[in-house]
Design an enzyme around this catalytic site. Structure first.
Site, mmCIF file in Angstrom:
data_model
loop_
_atom_site.group_PDB
_atom_site.id
_atom_site.type_symbol
_atom_site.label_atom_id
_atom_site.label_comp_id
_atom_site.label_asym_id
_atom_site.label_seq_id
_atom_site.Cartn_x
_atom_site.Cartn_y
_atom_site.Cartn_z
ATOM 1 N N GLU A 1 -8.769 -49.789 6.342
ATOM 2 C CA GLU A 1 -9.646 -50.948 6.108
ATOM 3 C C GLU A 1 -10.583 -51.210 7.288
ATOM 4 O O GLU A 1 -10.940 -52.355 7.573
ATOM 5 C CB GLU A 1 -8.834 -52.212 5.785
ATOM 6 C CG GLU A 1 -7.949 -52.088 4.572
ATOM 7 C CD GLU A 1 -8.698 -51.666 3.322
ATOM 8 O OE1 GLU A 1 -9.919 -51.888 3.240
ATOM 9 O OE2 GLU A 1 -8.055 -51.097 2.421
ATOM 10 N N GLY A 2 -10.990 -50.155 7.963
ATOM 11 C CA GLY A 2 -11.892 -50.288 9.098
ATOM 12 C C GLY A 2 -11.125 -50.308 10.396
ATOM 13 O O GLY A 2 -10.335 -51.216 10.649
#
Length: 589
Positions: A432-433
């Site tokens: 998610e980054g």
């Protein structure tokens, strides 16, 4: 019964004293939702987490998942647990009532989600991604898509996934190659996606994949990406979803941790093409997907807290029971008597309480962004999201490592279970980054793009808490002094970035992670300072659990003495700039 017990008292304290839940619900017109109801919800969730989900955490780690003839086969026992989870109405907790949801505030869902992730992180990833899919479809889908998909996703009858990453396009979504070709009222999707969490399983009758792909006339780069729903099963002539779509998991990744969560390589359109339906308008898919991603980023930050809490709960009884020292009379005593073990336990406890406070306060800002002064609260959501995702997951690495250290050599042995929490936590700073991506978001979009206005607002609010601590006199002198120094570090870091980023193109990227961590530790100190003020006020009024409240005062002081000073070192690193980072030629590394 398992080794996990939800720390409901601390969650309730944050909800009541920092979030001011009753006021939040009243402002939102939720007259039937209050602290008493939420306490009952947390208690019931705690039972399911402790008695049902947690015992399968070790099973998921040791048995994992497998790819069979019918697709991915989840860990034995997970399907039964999911059925109990669904029948209890837990997937619908925060969803809109129009689609069968219970309409509770996001912050309540966040408090409950901590239970699922602490009890069984690998399992909890499945409903977490479904919640993100619900958010994205609800905000951007057509009425037809909402009517077809949301009731089934909200009820938990179906689950959802997020399909972004490709073999040649990791975090660089501009390189996405998956294609979508118009075909009447739908599109045919062809391409491959990797690292798809819960991309396939047998727990539900259908899976709704949210997929980024390019139309034939799509412009280059991120502006040419569209978003599609690609279901595992398509409707037959009677409207029942029984027709297998051209989408499948073709392999499973072998991972360091979260073994009970299938991480899939998904292939779309190996035969005639996978049928997909456009969400919203063409070429706006990345913006739509960010609705899901921003939800997921706060949720992954929460996972950092959750696995850290589980590690603490395992380390604490071990420290109380492990006999190591010997008294003069020959009797033995447990390792919790040693100051260094107490230091490690307090560091775990203080870190967890700071993380919990920030996670819930940030979640409440999402709720407040739908009411009065919406722009200010939405700005706070945007600012806190990368800090929640980045700082909580980075700190979880340290907390879970301390859990192993307290176990000593036994912590390095898989059978004790301490190592699983450390391994499971390691992915959290990546998916998610990555932390680096969150940090660039914080210094770029959330600071430089608005000339530091969002940070200035946060710093002003922290300053108000500092004034209250200073007014408390000697009782809060330690917290006040530490927060004063940390606040000045935050102000100086903001000034340094704004003054120097324009003339040094490498500066923002060089200092961004230290910048994010500084504001993480500062935010934690701010909220534990507020917690100390509220705990003392309750003690003065003769209310609440005195042992818990006095422990909160100690935890707040420990954080101020041992963790908040890290902001000074981070500021020094920030002010060092980019010179040494950029000095070596590539062949000198």
């Amino acid at each position: 019964m398992s080794d996990y017990i939800h720390p409901y008292r601390d969650a309730e304290f944050v909800l009541n004293e920092l979030v001011e839940l009753d006021r939040l619900c009243a402002d939102a017109g939720l007259s039937d939702v209050n602290g008493e109801l939420v306490s009952a919800i947390l208690a019931e969730a705690g039972k399911l987490g402790s008695e049902v989900l947690a015992p399968l955490n070790r099973t998921g780690d040791t048995l994992g998942v497998r790819l069979g003839e019918s697709g991915v086969e989840e860990t034995p026992g997970f399907a039964d647990v999911y059925r109990q989870f669904q029948e209890g109405g837990w997937p619908s907790l925060t969803a809109a009532e129009a689609f069968g949801g219970q309409g509770l505030p996001n912050v309540v869902g966040t408090a409950v989600n901590e239970i699922w992730h602490s009890a069984n992180l690998a399992f909890a990833l499945c409903p977490m991604l479904t919640q993100g899919a619900i958010e994205s479809i609800a905000h951007h889908g057509s009425d037809m898509l909402k009517g077809s998909y949301l009731p089934r996703l909200v009820s938990g009858e179906w689950t959802g996934t997020m399909n972004l990453t490709e073999p040649d396009a990791g975090s660089d979504l501009a390189a996405v190659k998956t294609k979508a070709v118009p075909q009447g009222d739908h599109y045919l999707i062809t391409g491959q996606k990797i690292f798809i969490t819960w991309g396939d399983h047998q727990m539900t009758e259908n899976i709704a994949h949210l997929v980024l792909a390019r139309l034939p006339d799509a412009p280059f780069g991120v502006k040419g990406i569209s978003l599609f729903i690609v279901p595992k099963f398509l409707p037959d002539r009677e409207g029942r979803f029984t027709v297998r779509n051209d989408v499948a998991c073709v392999s499973l990744e072998h991972k360091l941790g979260i073994h009970g969560s299938p991480t899939c390589v998904m292939s779309f359109g190996d035969k005639e093409g996978a049928v997909g339906y456009l969400v919203g308008e063409p070429h706006k898919g990345l913006a739509y997907m960010f609705t899901m991603m921003n939800h997921a980023r706060q949720a992954v930050g929460l996972q950092g807290l959750s696995v850290a809490e589980r590690a603490y709960q395992q380390a604490l009884p071990y420290a109380k029971e492990r006999l190591q020292g010997t008294n003069k009379d020959g009797s033995r005593f447990s390792i919790i008597k040693f100051p260094d073990v107490r230091r490690m336990l307090l560091q775990m406890k203080a870190s967890n309480e700071a993380m919990r406070a920030l996670a819930l306060v940030a979640a409440a800002e999402t709720d407040r962004a739908h009411g009065a002064d919406a722009a200010r609260h939405q700005g706070r959501v945007e600012l806190l999201t990368p800090i929640v995702k980045g700082w909580l997951t980075e700190l979880a690495q340290e907390v879970t490592a301390l859990g192993i250290q307290i176990h000593g050599g036994m912590g390095f042995i898989e059978e004790t279970g301490a190592a699983q929490h450390y391994r499971d936590a390691r992915i959290l700073t990546i998916y998610e980054g990555t932390t680096g991506i969150q940090a660039l978001d914080l210094v770029g979009r959330k600071t430089l793009a608005n000339q530091g206005a969002l940070l200035a607002d946060l710093l002003e609010e922290i300053g108000e808490t500092l004034q209250q601590l200073e007014a408390g006199g000697e009782r809060f002198a330690v917290q006040a002094n530490a927060l004063r120094n940390a606040l000045e570090a935050g102000r100086e870091a903001r000034r340094f970035l704004l003054d120097n980023a324009a003339r040094d193109p490498s500066l923002a990227g060089s200092v961004s992670v230290d910048f994010l961590l500084l504001f993480g530790y500062l935010s934690g100190g701010w909220l534990l300072g507020k917690s100390a003020l509220r705990a003392q006020a309750l003690l003065n009024a003769g209310g609440g659990d005195a042992r818990f409240l006095n422990a909160k005062l100690v935890t707040s002081r420990f954080y101020a003495e041992h963790l908040l000073p890290r902001t000074g070192a981070l500021l020094a690193a920030i002010k060092a700039g980019s010179a040494s980072i950029m000095a070596l030629d590539e062949d000198q590394f």
